[in-house]
Scaffold this active site. Structure first.
Site, short mmCIF file in Angstrom:
data_model
loop_
_atom_site.label_atom_id
_atom_site.label_comp_id
_atom_site.label_asym_id
_atom_site.label_seq_id
_atom_site.Cartn_x
_atom_site.Cartn_y
_atom_site.Cartn_z
CD GLU A 46 -1.37 -2.34 2.07
OE1 GLU A 46 -2.17 -2.96 2.78
OE2 GLU A 46 -0.14 -2.61 2.00
CB CYS A 78 -0.86 -0.52 5.28
SG CYS A 78 0.84 -1.06 4.96
CB THR A 155 12.84 -42.33 -4.79
OG1 THR A 155 13.25 -43.25 -3.76
CG2 THR A 155 11.36 -42.05 -4.66
CG MET A 157 19.70 -47.32 -8.96
SD MET A 157 18.29 -47.83 -9.99
CE MET A 157 18.64 -49.56 -10.24
CB SER A 162 18.69 -40.90 -6.10
OG SER A 162 19.42 -39.90 -5.41
CB SER A 225 16.42 -39.12 16.83
OG SER A 225 16.72 -40.33 16.17
N GLY A 299 13.56 -39.11 2.19
CA GLY A 299 13.35 -40.46 1.70
C GLY A 299 11.96 -41.00 2.00
CB THR A 301 11.43 -43.96 6.38
OG1 THR A 301 11.97 -45.12 5.77
CG2 THR A 301 10.91 -44.32 7.76
#
Length: 379
Positions: A46, A78, A155, A157, A162, A225, A299, A301
């Site tokens: 604005e 504004c 996705t 081998m 990849s 983790s 990936g 998982t």
């Protein structure tokens, strides 16, 4: 308003963490000013439109894609600027979901005697700022899952190799998805296999202002983790920040090594098997990092776990005209699906060619019998 939305899209890669906003000022059927919000801390749409219009703003109609702000941040309200400029009417695409605004800007305009209309092209405005809306209303960023796969749904081998399944046009689009995101999330296993940089590459963006866009790298987030990411990882040597998300009970020595290498380690609640809680991660990114949009590049998982927890808002599937065979790695791991009634339905919103490849945009349809939302983050 359509033109205002086009202007707003100019901030697609740069406005983060603010919403993308455009404004057009019209007087006597003539556009007298226009503007958009480019970067946080810089003038809002604005203000830019009013600066262009000058005295011609008095008596004009302002078309704004998002409710004008009414609070003091790094810039002034504004709504006050529009009142001071003497505009006669304000047409707003959507109300601001930010609780600090949420109708207050509209009220301020109406109190000054300005006619206000809300809801013109609201769906388009909401789609443009889906991440900002999600962060404000749900306390979590909008999650966009990107996967590259062969025609038989693989996705990589079996070895993990990849690069590259898809061609240069698809890879360019992935760079643009990264550039518009506030954070890129990956699991540590994916990073270890490819030594991923998770960065926006200037040379692959294919945009006229590529260098300026790439100067703001998205936050790199690695779910780890057990703190297995090595201090020599490529993502720790790149421009921008790398956040390593772990859980309580981490190895203090490994944490020190990662922090000495430039990583920022954040400790989040764990789920049932001791891995990072996915909802806690997304909440942290929204609250502490102001992330509107997340690009999930990982990936099978972790991708499957995010889908299973119903935390994926959109899927970007890049399909190459090639076959990798039954021994190759699948796109998603979704354990426990044994009957057709358990299949996960998608709504496909767009299919288009990118060179020799195809991009499918799909939205997961919510499962009524929702899984436990305290899902953890497999790696």
């Amino acid at each position: 308003m359509s033109h205002a939305l086009r202007l707003a899209r100019r901030g697609l890669y740069t406005a983060h963490p603010n919403p993308r906003v455009g404004c057009v000022l019209v007087r006597d059927d003539e556009c007298v000013g226009e503007g958009w919000h480019e970067r946080a801390g810089q003038p809002h749409a604005e203000v830019n439109a009013l600066a262009m219009a000058g005295d011609a703003a008095r008596g004009a109609t302002a078309y704004v894609t998002l409710e004008p702000c009414s609070h003091h941040g790094r810039t002034g309200p504004c709504a006050d600027a529009l009142v001071a400029a003497g505009v006669a009417r304000v047409v707003i695409a959507m109300q601001d979901p930010n609780p600090q605004v949420a109708g207050r800007g509209i009220a301020r305009l109406e109190a000054a005697g300005i006619e206000v209309q809300v809801g013109l092209l609201e769906a388009q405005a909401c789609e443009l700022n889906a991440g900002f809306v999600s962060r404000m209303r749900q306390g979590r960023p909008f999650v966009r899952l990107k996967m590259a796969m062969s025609l038989d749904g693989r996705t990589a081998m079996r070895s993990g190799e990849s690069q590259w399944i898809t061609g240069p046009f698809a890879r360019r689009e992935v760079q643009r998805l990264r550039a518009r995101s506030g954070a890129v999330i990956s699991g540590v296993d994916s990073v270890l296999v490819d030594d991923s940089r998770l960065t926006v590459r200037v040379e692959q963006l294919g945009l006229p202002n590529a260098e300026a866009i790439a100067s703001r790298q998205p936050l790199r987030v690695v779910l780890d983790s057990r703190l297995r990411l090595p201090p020599t990882a490529a993502c720790l040597r790149e421009l921008g920040r790398t956040l390593v998300a772990t859980r309580e009970g981490y190895d203090a020595v490994r944490r020190t090594r990662l922090e000495n290498a430039g990583a920022e380690v954040v400790v989040l609640p764990a789920g049932g098997d001791g891995r990072v809680n996915l909802v806690a991660l997304l909440t942290y990114l929204a609250e502490h990092e102001q992330v509107n949009e997340v690009l999930l590049e990982t990936g099978a998982t972790l991708a499957g776990a995010m889908l299973d927890a119903q935390l994926v808002n959109e899927m970007q599937l890049f399909v190459a005209p090639t076959l990798l065979g039954g021994d190759a790695r699948p796109v998603f791991e979704l354990p426990g699906l044994t009957r057709m009634a358990q299949q996960r339905a998608l709504e496909i919103s767009d299919i288009r060619a990118l060179g020799k490849d195809w991009r499918i945009t799909a939205v997961p349809i919510p499962v009524l019998d929702s899984p436990d939302m305290n899902r953890v983050a497999p790696e």
